[in-house]
Design a protein around this motif. Structure first.
Motif, PDB file in Angstrom:
ATOM      1  N   ASN A 129      -5.704   4.486  -2.145  1.00 56.90           N
ATOM      2  CA  ASN A 129      -5.212   3.001  -2.278  1.00 56.90           C
ATOM      3  C   ASN A 129      -5.730   2.018  -2.865  1.00 56.90           C
ATOM      4  O   ASN A 129      -5.421   1.302  -3.954  1.00 56.90           O
ATOM      5  N   ARG A 131      -9.059  -3.290  -3.213  1.00 53.55           N
ATOM      6  CA  ARG A 131      -8.471  -2.669  -4.658  1.00 53.55           C
ATOM      7  C   ARG A 131      -8.765  -3.822  -5.694  1.00 53.55           C
ATOM      8  O   ARG A 131      -9.212  -3.442  -6.952  1.00 53.55           O
ATOM      9  N   ALA A 144      -3.037   5.334   4.845  1.00 50.38           N
ATOM     10  CA  ALA A 144      -2.946   3.774   4.967  1.00 50.38           C
ATOM     11  C   ALA A 144      -1.495   3.634   6.189  1.00 50.38           C
ATOM     12  O   ALA A 144      -1.495   2.685   6.485  1.00 50.38           O
ATOM     13  N   GLN A 203      -4.450  -3.434   6.221  1.00 50.07           N
ATOM     14  CA  GLN A 203      -3.749  -3.458   4.672  1.00 50.07           C
ATOM     15  C   GLN A 203      -4.072  -4.285   3.712  1.00 50.07           C
ATOM     16  O   GLN A 203      -4.260  -4.015   2.599  1.00 50.07           O
ATOM     17  N   VAL A 208       0.831  -1.316   0.015  1.00 48.97           N
ATOM     18  CA  VAL A 208      -0.153   0.012  -0.116  1.00 48.97           C
ATOM     19  C   VAL A 208       0.965   1.409  -0.105  1.00 48.97           C
ATOM     20  O   VAL A 208       2.139   1.092   0.446  1.00 48.97           O
ATOM     21  N   GLU A 268      -6.114  -3.947   0.227  1.00 45.32           N
ATOM     22  CA  GLU A 268      -5.493  -4.570  -1.148  1.00 45.32           C
ATOM     23  C   GLU A 268      -6.645  -5.534  -1.768  1.00 45.32           C
ATOM     24  O   GLU A 268      -6.661  -5.570  -3.016  1.00 45.32           O
TER      25      GLU A 268
END
Length: 508
Positions: A100, A153, A138, A146, A91, A150
């Motif tokens: 992010n 994302r 982040a 974190q 990140v 992800e």
């Protein structure tokens, strides 16, 4: 069963001097969690890099939705709906959560519509049942948070195949449970999850199918209900092996270290124990117990500000690692890549680094032959798998990197060896080799402090177990009386049933 979403046929990949993969077939179905396991060096990383376009196969075919595809790079993989997250989340610390999540998007226009981005980020996190402030930087997130970012994302990119490489290695038990809940939701939404892990109990819990690689070849692939941990281990190593090596009982040597009332303001308080030569003292506790902080104090990295340390019956003050080394104390850190090794340097250079003056001539020049000779000795002794001791240590597998960390401190000839999570992220065979080595070192008279979050490991390898909770000592338990239930109860603050034996709780 439906048709496979992703199918690999006859995948073969070689590097100079290494056959990484040989004729591997692999199928991944929508809505399943498929565990890919094997020893370090079995070919797992190479296979997932082929799936994500980092490597191209020398031979073989990749099919997506039944059609042949050529994945030339990670952007093509992303366009096909293939994403990967790793043990160390990637990140951008100075960007917020929403930024992010959408960092990889190129189709959101020239101008950022902040309101829509925040709303979309919150919707994706809600889909995962994750509660985060999307405007939060982040930098302040936990590892588990974190990883959730992800995964969000990947979902924002319409992921169809999510590859998770050692995602639980640095997580607490509670965080693992949260991650598994997210994985289950993804599976229920039809996402195919490829899960790579070394913790076999976790694999058996989360996986629908388990595939084993060994030496670059497919050994087995079967639904979870058809396999056992014993069978998986046999497939991984090619022979029957116990998952844990139980330390042999050896005669206790002379008193080596006494710690009385050791404290560091705001970190840990009133730690007291004795350690004898030939003894393994396990440090157990949940995440946040501050076990590592005690080790850092004993090694002089973060010295204590109160209490007494007696070495060979003489009170000492340890204010730096150099002072600790002069006494004969060595510390193998839990973070081998960041703190334990210089990955751009060779195996030989890493092994001799703490004792470099031994290998310098009178003119201060490095005696290269002597350095290479001692490195070669440890390569044989610890079975370090490397083409040469001149190889950069960053090119070795995680298990072999850990052996290099152990080699460099054994080369310092310590009397007390502190091992902080020595088997984290390494495979079953290497774990057994490390356990065997711990037993051999104890038999040679070394005192060993073993810090591990792996409770079966602590129970198998320790003569006594010191349990901590939030910086306080909850008790010391003898090997004969220690059970998982007893240790966990103490670690969770439910009892303080066993305090130090007579003479251990007060300064002599």
């Amino acid at each position: 069963m439906s048709a496979p979403l992703l199918e690999l046929r006859g995948i073969t990949k070689a590097f100079p001097g290494v056959q990484a993969l040989e004729d591997v077939d692999f199928r991944l179905y929508p809505g399943e969690v498929h565990a890919l396991i094997g020893e370090n060096g079995a070919g797992k990383s190479t296979l997932i890099k082929i799936m994500t376009g980092v490597y191209q196969p020398d031979r073989g075919e990749i099919r997506l939705d039944g059609r042949p595809v050529h994945i030339h790079d990670s952007q093509e993989a992303q366009a096909l709906g293939i994403a990967a997250i790793y043990q160390e989340p990637m990140v951008f610390p100075d960007l917020n959560v929403a930024e992010n999540i959408f960092i990889s998007h190129r189709d959101r226009g020239r101008w950022v519509r902040w309101g829509k981005m925040y709303a979309d980020a919150e919707a994706i996190l809600s889909q995962l049942d994750v509660r985060l402030d999307v405007r939060q930087p982040a930098r302040g997130l936990t590892l588990a948070a974190q990883q959730a970012v992800e995964i969000a994302r990947a979902i924002s990119l319409r992921v169809r195949i999510l590859i998770m490489d050692e995602p639980t290695a640095s997580l607490s038990a509670h965080e693992v449970e949260q991650l598994f809940q997210i994985v289950t939701r993804l599976r229920d939404q039809g996402v195919a999850v490829l899960f790579i892990g070394h913790r076999l109990e976790e694999v058996m819990r989360i996986a629908d199918r388990i595939t084993v690689l060994r030496d670059g070849r497919l050994i087995s692939s079967a639904p979870r209900h058809q396999v056992t941990i014993e069978g998986v281990i046999r497939d991984m190593v090619g022979r029957t092996i116990e998952e844990f090596f139980a330390k042999k009982t050896v005669a206790r040597g002379e008193l080596l270290l006494s710690v009385r009332g050791l404290s560091k303001t705001g970190v840990f308080h009133d730690i007291h124990f004795d350690l004898y030569g030939g003894e393994v003292l396990g440090f157990a506790g949940l995440i946040g117990a501050r076990r590592t902080d005690v080790a850092l104090a004993l090694f002089g990295v973060e010295p204590a500000d109160k209490g007494h340390i007696l070495w060979d019956g003489r009170e000492v003050t340890i204010r730096s690692p150099a002072e600790a080394q002069r006494l004969g104390i060595a510390y193998a850190t839990e973070d081998r890549r960041k703190l334990g090794l210089i990955t751009s340097m060779s195996v030989a250079a890493n092994i001799t680094l703490p004792t470099l003056p031994r290998y310098l001539s009178r003119l201060g020049l490095l005696r290269r032959r002597a350095e290479l000779a001692v490195a070669e000795e440890f390569r044989r002794r610890l079975s370090i798998r490397t083409p040469s001791v001149r190889t950069e240590v960053g090119k070795l597998s995680g298990g072999n990197q850990q052996k290099v960390v152990l080699s460099k401190w054994l080369n310092a000839r310590p009397r007390l060896l502190i091992l902080d999570e020595p088997t984290r992220g390494i495979d079953v065979r290497t774990k057994a080799e490390v356990h065997h080595m711990i037993g051999e070192l104890a038999a040679q008279g070394l005192g060993i402090i073993l810090i591990s979050s792996d409770l079966p490991e602590v129970l198998a390898m320790s003569d006594r177990i010191l349990v901590m909770r939030e910086g306080r000592q909850m008790g010391i338990f003898d090997r004969a009386e220690a059970t998982q239930e007893l240790i966990m109860a103490a670690a969770m603050g439910q009892n303080r049933t066993r305090q130090p034996a007579e003479g251990e709780g007060r300064r002599p």
